[in-house]
Each structure stands twice: as C-alpha cells, then as structure tokens.
Design a protein around this motif. Structure first.
Motif, PDB file in Angstrom:
ATOM      1  N   SER A  93       6.620  -3.095   6.751  1.00 47.32           N
ATOM      2  CA  SER A  93       5.750  -4.211   7.123  1.00 47.32           C
ATOM      3  C   SER A  93       6.550  -5.352   7.741  1.00 47.32           C
ATOM      4  CB  SER A  93       4.973  -4.700   5.904  1.00 47.32           C
ATOM      5  OG  SER A  93       4.105  -3.688   5.417  1.00 47.32           O
ATOM      6  N   ASN A  94       7.758  -5.599   7.239  1.00 46.49           N
ATOM      7  CA  ASN A  94       8.578  -6.675   7.793  1.00 46.49           C
ATOM      8  C   ASN A  94       9.231  -6.294   9.111  1.00 46.49           C
ATOM      9  OD1 ASN A  94       8.665  -9.218   6.113  1.00 46.49           O
ATOM     10  ND2 ASN A  94       8.855  -7.656   4.528  1.00 46.49           N
ATOM     11  N   GLN A 152       7.015   0.223   1.820  1.00 42.81           N
ATOM     12  CA  GLN A 152       5.927  -0.563   2.411  1.00 42.81           C
ATOM     13  C   GLN A 152       6.412  -1.940   2.821  1.00 42.81           C
ATOM     14  OE1 GLN A 152       2.140  -0.521   0.340  1.00 42.81           O
ATOM     15  NE2 GLN A 152       1.782  -2.691   0.778  1.00 42.81           N
ATOM     16  N   GLU A 153       7.180  -2.596   1.971  1.00 42.29           N
ATOM     17  CA  GLU A 153       7.694  -3.926   2.275  1.00 42.29           C
ATOM     18  C   GLU A 153       8.654  -3.885   3.461  1.00 42.29           C
ATOM     19  OE1 GLU A 153       8.793  -7.271  -0.816  1.00 42.29           O
ATOM     20  OE2 GLU A 153      10.502  -5.896  -0.577  1.00 42.29           O
ATOM     21  N   ASP A 194       1.308  -3.369   4.444  1.00 41.63           N
ATOM     22  CA  ASP A 194       0.617  -4.589   4.037  1.00 41.63           C
ATOM     23  C   ASP A 194      -0.657  -4.761   4.865  1.00 41.63           C
ATOM     24  OD1 ASP A 194       2.698  -4.940   2.318  1.00 41.63           O
ATOM     25  OD2 ASP A 194       3.606  -6.632   3.395  1.00 41.63           O
ATOM     26  N   GLU A 195      -1.618  -5.484   4.293  1.00 39.45           N
ATOM     27  CA  GLU A 195      -2.953  -5.535   4.885  1.00 39.45           C
ATOM     28  C   GLU A 195      -2.936  -6.057   6.322  1.00 39.45           C
ATOM     29  OE1 GLU A 195      -7.442  -7.310   3.943  1.00 39.45           O
ATOM     30  OE2 GLU A 195      -5.710  -7.925   2.735  1.00 39.45           O
TER      31      GLU A 195
END
Length: 693
Positions: free
Chosen positions: A326-327, A322-323, A387-388
């Motif tokens: 998202s980046n 996820q991290e 991420d949101e």
C-alpha cells in the motif's frame, strides 16, 4: 486509459518534435574590450533561458510590442523540455465539476509554510488564464465529453487539481510556446551562456545595463572564448534550477540554472533550504521521475549487493505485506520525500530504505514482472489485501490484472512507451533507480510581479524562489506560466523594453570581462572535473534527505574553502567550451555554499524536519519505526511552527554570503474588489507599482 490506444496516439504524446530555430540576427557592431574584439548585441529585454517560463515571458512581451530576445545554453535541452514522469502534472484551478475557489487553492499552495501569501493567490487566480491560453496555443489537455478538464490527485493536493497531457506535458508546453515565439518573430540566440550580469549605480540606484555571454558562434582567433556583450536595461532570469548541484539527480545533464550568476550580481535569494527529492532513474542513463502509475502498479522493489545477491529490503521496514504494498502505491501521489511520512510506517519509509541501500553500495531495482514479495512470516501479496484507499483507486482504474506490468499497461501505456524510446524495456527487464534531487523550491527573491531586488532584473520559473517548503505536484509549471506573464506585463507597463538599449556601457563591460578572464587560468590546479566531483558528492552526501548539524557545518566549511581556492587560483580550461563550464562551475560552487549556509543557519537556530529533509538529532522528538523496532540513528527534530512564518534570505557581500530572515508577505482574504473604485488603478497603471521604476 484503456489498453486499446492506437500506437500513433502514443507516439504523438511521447515523441514530441521541437520547432527549428530561426536564423540568428547578427551583432549590431564590435568593440575592442580587454584586448578582445567583442560582438555587441542590443535588446530591450534579454530572457535567459528557453524553457516554458522564459518562452512565456518572451511571448507576452512580444505581444505587447516590446523588443525582446531569448538566449539559451541549449535550446530544447533544459528541464522543461527534457523532464517528466508517468503523467507529468500541470496544477491549475479545477475547471470541471463545481469549479474551484481561488482563495482555498492559494491556501493549499502555501500550506507547507515559508511562502508568501500574496504569491500563492497570484498563482491560484492566474492558473485558469494560463491553462486557457496554453489550450489556445494547442496544448492537448484532456477533456470529458462536455468540455471539463480531466483531473486527478497529486502530491500535496487534497482536492484533485492535477491534469496532464501524458509523460511529456512540459515538453509539449515548450513546443507550443516556442512555435508562438517563432511565429511572433522573437530572436533566439542558441549555444549562448550567460556568464556575468552587468550593473551600474549604487545602493537602490543600482540597475541592470547588460549581460556578458559566451557564444559558440562568436569564437574566433581574436575572441577564443566567444565573449559577447548584450546591452539591455532589462533581463529575465528563466534558466531553471541548479540541476548540477547534486550527483544523485533527475535533472538533465548540463542544467546549471542561474543562482550563482544572480549571487555574483548582488541579487537576493530565498528559501534555498527547500528542495524536492524523490525516486527516479539515474541521470547516467535516462533521468525520469518514477511517480504516479509506475508505483501505483505496485512492482516488486529489491536491491542487489556487490556479490550479486538480491535483497528484499522493504520487508525489513514494514509489518505486513499489505502495509508494504500500500505504501509503494502511495508513492504515486506522495512522491516527494517528506520527513513526517517516515513516521507511522508511512510512504517515505520507502525513500529512507532506498537511500540506505544505495549508501551501502547496493543497486536498487523495480521489477514490473513480479508482485511484491511477502514480508517474512506474512501472507503473500494480493490485490484483495490492500488498504482501502489503494483498493478503491485500483478498482476505479480497472487495474485488477495479475502482474504489475499488466496493471501499468492498463492504466498508462505511455509510461512503458517512454522508456522504450530510450532503449529500456521495463516490460522485459527490471528498472534501476534511486532517491534523487528533483527541484529547487527556493531561488531569486521576487515580488508579485517577478521583480528582484536588482532594478531591471526579473526571475520566473524555477529560477524564482516563489515556492515554500512544499508545493502541489505540477504547481511549478503553473507558477512559471503565471509569473512569466506577470513579469512581461510589468516590463511592458514600465516601458523600458519598448526599443533596444542604446547606452554606451563599454567601461562596465570591460571591467566585467577582466574579472571573467581573471577567474579562468590555464595553469590552475582546479579543474572542472574536480570541482564537479567535490560539489556534487558533498551536496548528495551531506545535504540530501538526511541531514544533521555536524555534517552540514562541516560541509559548509569545505564549501567555503573551495570558493576561496577558486578565487585565489581560478579554474583551469583548455578549449573555449571548457571555459564556459569553468564559469558555470564557479557559479555552482558559490550556489552550493549559499545552500549550505542557509541550511546551517536553519539547523543552528533550531530548525526542524520539513519538506525535503529530515534533520537528525539524538534529542529529536520524532523516531521512525520499522518492523524490528526504532531507527535511533534517524531520530529527527520536529518543525518549529514559527519557522513556517518566515523565509531565509541570502546575498553575496564582497566575498561573504550574508543571511537574514523576513516574514512571509500576507494576503487579506477578507478584502473585496469593487469595480468602479478599482478600475482607475488598472486604467492608469497604478496596479504595477511603478513609483520606484
């Protein structure tokens, strides 16, 4: 944007045909100088460069009755005509919803520091006028049904002041401005390269009297290099940035800018320590920024080593899938590398990882037919596990398709069409890319009218050092339009370009030609090829996104030696076209030394990491972390707040580049205009500050 956009609409925004240049006006005469028959051209003002900023300056001067000509190394071949991104951004005051506040916008433009406050306000308040005039000329900026301009958020933009015509915004700007210049009868001289600014006078009385060119159309048996003399009391430098300075670059090939040309004329430069670097496809193929929807589609990023083995290298940097995903997405609006975004597992870890893979000899690719692979030991990629901020954006965009290529098709089909025009089908094959130099924020030091320290010389666009450490995406296009107009207004107000210059400057011109010929020697061991390889390797390897004091100091010593060798031995050439490149690489070698001396000065005086570069230091306060722990070799210094309040100035004194610092110019936000009090200053021209003209 939906998938159902007709092909003819996509074609019109991607394949932008440029206007045919008018026939060139002949020289006004010929003069024998240094044993050469030199054609002489006369003008009230010479604009050096045919990009969006230079065209704007020429158009506005011509509208005001000035005698102006445009010279271009390669018309429609420069950065603004040939560069772009997924949806290339123009940053202007928001003209939708509840409008904008110019003072707030100015604060945002200069928020990175080392930028003049008055310049930021000039760019902010001038942006609405510039956008409206571009729309009047036919620039197809998108609107909602009630006439508001469609907006989105870009890098260093917390409000959402960005708008776009698609991947070719700046080319479309060049097109409409070029059509207007041609309609107004502005003369163009193509295949014409500025090689030496001619000046007369001393100290504060020193001023422009003309400029030497090398022109393909003026090469003859008696003048094999095509040297031409343009007599003019006013010049506008608008030749863009130093695109050839770095090996790893998204500038079109052959973009040299005018930093070396300006330095040789004694013009002061500022903020050369500040550039932009980001991911893009290499210039060996089709150089293009990979910002916006290219990464917001969240493709799989991987590298391939020399044995052909694939590496999921980002999985070594981030703690979760996820991290990581998202980046990758955030590179869309956090596109430029920024040292502080390497911290806390931020988006610039992506840039660092790609930089390290490339330095290790691996090739890096985006695959739009694969979602990111999972971080080892973690859950697989899923649109519900983001991420949101990323989930909200993709949700609003309706980008819920399974594969990156389908998400990209949905959000921005033009992004795919653009590469297809260059025989690269990202829907069928992975796309190779790297971290590249993209923009020079520094340049010629100018005031709020675009004036340099050399009387009669103005600079606009990327040639001008109007930006600070950072800038919002698309602010450069706006700045070029604003300052192109302001320079034209000032030139018209002082009246020096109302008619073609009639001065006799043969003595000055002959001395300039002798100097020029002395730097070009057929027997020199220094070739264009060797100088190019030397300069570009040094800048990419020692002055890119990762710097340290020892490497920069060593690079500066090497650059000084190269320039000393060039002065002693000249540059070899064979044909006339090679002589032009020889002069340009002399200028580029000088510009390289200027950048390095400014960077060395900054680091030696405690300069920290900001904007484009991380200043690595074993005693640095900031330490990037990756999944396996700290990256000690990339520990870096923090920026010193005091350095945000000043700018580094460089100039050439003889053969030595000298440095100084100056505080940022200020702007009183509490000041208020009053019509009856301030109108006379406009009516009488006092606003133009012509006392020293």
């Amino acid at each position: 944007m939906t998938i159902d956009v007709p092909q003819e609409i996509l074609d019109a925004l991607t394949d932008v045909d440029m206007p045919r240049l008018p026939p060139e006006a002949p020289a006004s005469g010929t003069v024998r100088l240094a044993g050469i028959d030199v054609p002489v051209y006369r003008a009230g003002c010479v604009v050096v460069g045919s990009g969006a900023a230079g065209l704007r300056a020429a158009v506005e001067m011509k509208r005001r009755g000035d005698d102006v000509v445009i010279i271009s190394q390669s018309a429609w071949g420069g950065t603004s005509a040939c560069s772009g991104s997924d949806k290339q951004t123009l940053h202007t005051a928001n003209t939708a919803d509840q409008g904008d506040n110019y003072k707030t916008m100015a604060r945002a433009i200069r928020s990175g520091g080392a930028m003049d406050e008055d310049t930021a306000y000039v760019e902010a308040v001038g942006s609405s006028r510039m956008m409206a005039s571009l729309q009047f000329l036919g620039l197809p900026l998108p609107q909602d049904p009630l006439g508001g301009t469609l907006r989105y958020q870009t890098d260093h933009d917390e409000v959402g002041r960005a708008t776009s015509c698609g991947p070719r915004t700046s080319r479309l700007m060049v097109k409409v401005l070029a059509e207007e210049a041609i309609r107004l009868g502005v003369p163009f001289y193509n295949q014409t390269t500025a090689v030496k600014i001619l000046t007369e006078g001393d100290g504060t009385d020193r001023h422009v009297v003309g400029i030497l060119m090398m022109r393909a159309g003026d090469r003859t048996q008696e003048n094999p290099l095509g040297i031409a003399l343009f007599v003019s009391d006013v010049i506008v430098l608008a030749a863009g940035g130093p695109g050839e300075l770095y090996r790893d670059s998204v500038y079109p090939n052959g973009c040299f800018g005018s930093l070396g040309l300006a330095l040789e004329a004694g013009i002061e430069l500022v903020n050369l320590t500040e550039s932009q670097f980001g991911i893009g496809t290499r210039r060996e193929g089709f150089p293009w920024n990979l910002s916006g929807t290219y990464v917001q589609a969240i493709p799989h990023i991987y590298s391939v080593d020399m044995q052909g083995v694939e590496h999921h290298f980002l999985g070594e940097y981030y703690r979760s899938t996820q991290e990581l995903a998202s980046n990758v997405f955030r590179k869309g609006y956090q596109w430029p590398f920024h040292a502080t975004r390497m911290l806390d597992f931020g988006s610039s870890l992506v840039d660092l990882a790609i930089y390290r893979e490339t330095a290790a000899g691996r090739r890096v690719f985006m695959d739009f037919n694969r979602n990111p692979l999972p971080v080892p030991g973690d859950l697989p990629f899923g649109l519900e596990r983001l991420d949101e901020d990323v989930r909200l954006y993709l949700g609003k965009a309706g980008a819920d398709q399974d594969m990156p290529i389908d998400r990209l098709k949905h959000m921005n089909p033009l992004a795919i069409e653009l590469y297809r025009r260059y025989k690269i089908d990202i829907a069928a094959e992975p796309l190779e890319f790297a971290v590249n130099n993209q923009h020079m924020n520094g340049g010629v030091m100018v005031d709020v009218w675009g004036r340099s320290n050399l009387r009669g010389c103005y600079a606009v666009g990327e040639a001008a050092g109007t930006h600070g450490v950072t800038r919002p995406g698309g602010a450069a296009l706006n700045a070029g339009q604003v300052f192109g107009t302001r320079a034209a207004e000032h030139i018209s107000a002082n009246g020096r370009a109302k008619r073609a210059a009639a001065d006799d400057i043969t003595t000055t011109a002959e001395a300039g030609i002798v100097d020029l010929l002395g730097a070009l020697r057929t027997e020199s061991p220094l070739s264009v090829k060797s100088i190019r390889a030397d300069v570009q390797a040094r800048m990419s390897e020692k002055a890119g996104i990762i710097c340290d004091q020892e490497s920069v100091s060593g690079a500066l010593s090497e650059a000084r030696k190269l320039n000393a060798d060039i002065r002693d031995q000249g540059i070899a050439y064979g044909r006339g076209a090679e002589a032009v490149r020889g002069v340009q690489w002399r200028h580029m070698a000088l510009a390289s030394e200027a950048v390095l001396i400014a960077l060395d000065f900054f680091i030696r005086n405690g300069g920290g990491s900001r904007g484009a570069r991380a200043i690595c230091d074993t005693q640095g306060e900031s330490l990037p972390l990756v999944r396996s722990g700290p990256l000690q070799q990339y520990r870096f210094r923090k920026e010193r707040p005091a350095h945000r309040e000043e700018q580094i100035v460089v100039r050439l004194d003889g053969n030595e580049i000298v440095l100084s610092t100056r505080p940022n110019r200020t702007f009183d936000e509490s000041a208020r205009s009053f019509f009856e009090r301030d109108w006379p200053a406009w009516l009488t021209g006092r606003i133009y500050d012509l006392a020293d003209e």
